[in-house]
Design a protein around this motif. Sequence first.
Motif, PDB file in Angstrom:
ATOM      1  N   ALA A   1       0.614  -1.341  -0.057  1.00  0.00           N
ATOM      2  CA  ALA A   1      -0.122  -0.076  -0.048  1.00  0.00           C
ATOM      3  C   ALA A   1       0.920   1.423  -0.083  1.00  0.00           C
ATOM      4  O   ALA A   1       0.414   2.418  -0.811  1.00  0.00           O
ATOM      5  CB  ALA A   1      -1.087   0.029   1.204  1.00  0.00           C
ATOM      6  N   LEU A   2       1.986   1.138   0.784  1.00  0.00           N
ATOM      7  CA  LEU A   2       2.825   2.490   0.699  1.00  0.00           C
ATOM      8  C   LEU A   2       3.505   2.425  -0.249  1.00  0.00           C
ATOM      9  O   LEU A   2       3.676   3.632  -0.950  1.00  0.00           O
ATOM     10  CB  LEU A   2       3.840   2.319   2.068  1.00  0.00           C
ATOM     11  N   LEU A   3       3.976   1.248  -0.875  1.00  0.00           N
ATOM     12  CA  LEU A   3       4.685   1.250  -2.328  1.00  0.00           C
ATOM     13  C   LEU A   3       3.791   2.139  -3.374  1.00  0.00           C
ATOM     14  O   LEU A   3       4.291   2.961  -4.067  1.00  0.00           O
ATOM     15  CB  LEU A   3       5.090  -0.148  -2.896  1.00  0.00           C
ATOM     16  N   ALA A   4       2.466   1.843  -3.495  1.00  0.00           N
ATOM     17  CA  ALA A   4       1.729   2.354  -4.245  1.00  0.00           C
ATOM     18  C   ALA A   4       1.574   3.896  -4.100  1.00  0.00           C
ATOM     19  O   ALA A   4       1.265   4.477  -5.170  1.00  0.00           O
ATOM     20  CB  ALA A   4       0.465   1.563  -4.289  1.00  0.00           C
ATOM     21  N   ARG A   5       1.364   4.257  -2.823  1.00  0.00           N
ATOM     22  CA  ARG A   5       1.170   5.656  -2.748  1.00  0.00           C
ATOM     23  C   ARG A   5       2.415   6.563  -3.073  1.00  0.00           C
ATOM     24  O   ARG A   5       2.404   7.459  -3.711  1.00  0.00           O
ATOM     25  CB  ARG A   5       0.978   5.800  -1.114  1.00  0.00           C
ATOM     26  N   LEU A   6       3.498   5.812  -2.729  1.00  0.00           N
ATOM     27  CA  LEU A   6       5.008   6.547  -3.268  1.00  0.00           C
ATOM     28  C   LEU A   6       4.969   6.555  -4.513  1.00  0.00           C
ATOM     29  O   LEU A   6       5.440   7.798  -5.112  1.00  0.00           O
ATOM     30  CB  LEU A   6       6.086   5.976  -2.644  1.00  0.00           C
ATOM     31  N   ARG A   7       4.679   5.663  -5.271  1.00  0.00           N
ATOM     32  CA  ARG A   7       4.806   5.671  -6.679  1.00  0.00           C
ATOM     33  C   ARG A   7       3.694   6.565  -7.334  1.00  0.00           C
ATOM     34  O   ARG A   7       4.285   7.517  -8.316  1.00  0.00           O
ATOM     35  CB  ARG A   7       4.494   4.441  -7.563  1.00  0.00           C
ATOM     36  N   SER A   8       2.642   6.629  -6.828  1.00  0.00           N
ATOM     37  CA  SER A   8       1.577   7.626  -7.229  1.00  0.00           C
ATOM     38  C   SER A   8       2.400   9.234  -6.693  1.00  0.00           C
ATOM     39  O   SER A   8       2.173  10.147  -7.837  1.00  0.00           O
ATOM     40  CB  SER A   8       0.566   7.579  -6.648  1.00  0.00           C
TER      41      SER A   8
END
Length: 255
Positions: A64-71
């Motif tokens: 979830a954090l990785l997806a947030r960071l990519r966005s």
Amino acid sequence: MHRISVWTAVLWLCCGTARGQVPESGRWQELRFSADAVDSQVEDRYIERVVELAADRKLDDDPALLARLRSVSAGLIRAAIALKPDAAQWQWELHTTSDPEVDAVCMAGGKILVGSAFVRQLALDDGELATLLAHEVAHAVAEHVRETLSEAFLLVRRPPLPLDVLMERLDSDLSLQIRLSDLSSMQESEADQLGMVLAYRAGWPPAAMVRFYVKLATQEPAALIADHPAAASRLSMARGMALLLGADAPLAVSP
């Protein structure tokens, strides 16, 4: 006629005096190593660190954090490239880690690593997370690692050290770190300001940036080397920058 050693020739090629300017601020830097040489060394270190974290099962273990960071990082990278066109050629890479010793870093060449424990500790929303990332990206845009290595080279020029040896020396030599602490503190202040510019140009509100520095002020560690400005000073800077950027929302209150 004196014979020139191979190492001396390489040293002149890699360490010829050059000057650069930090985007936005225009501050002049003395750069004695090529950007390609520094990026290559940093990439090797980044890959080594990522492999170690993966082996310990501490890499990208928070999807979830990785997806947030990519966005969040996508807009920041576009803003960085607009400010520094050379950054379009970087092989940008982003990972997260559950290693509690890692907060956040963006290495030369766009290599980003963010600690999930640090993000949870500060309970960062997306705007605050963008501010954290923008600060780290600003270090890379301003070529702070390249500048630090160049200044370290001048301090330990007898004998002249290869770049990889100099990087190891900088990691382990406390006296050298202390001698460079004024430069480090100035670079941190510069990354704070440039990072806010990047975050603003990526569409994030200045009020969110101020909230990040409010939260950071509550977590200020006791440091042996003053390589960061005081948290209160950074918060004051953030408020001033928010006004300059045209904040139209109420600024966060002091902790």
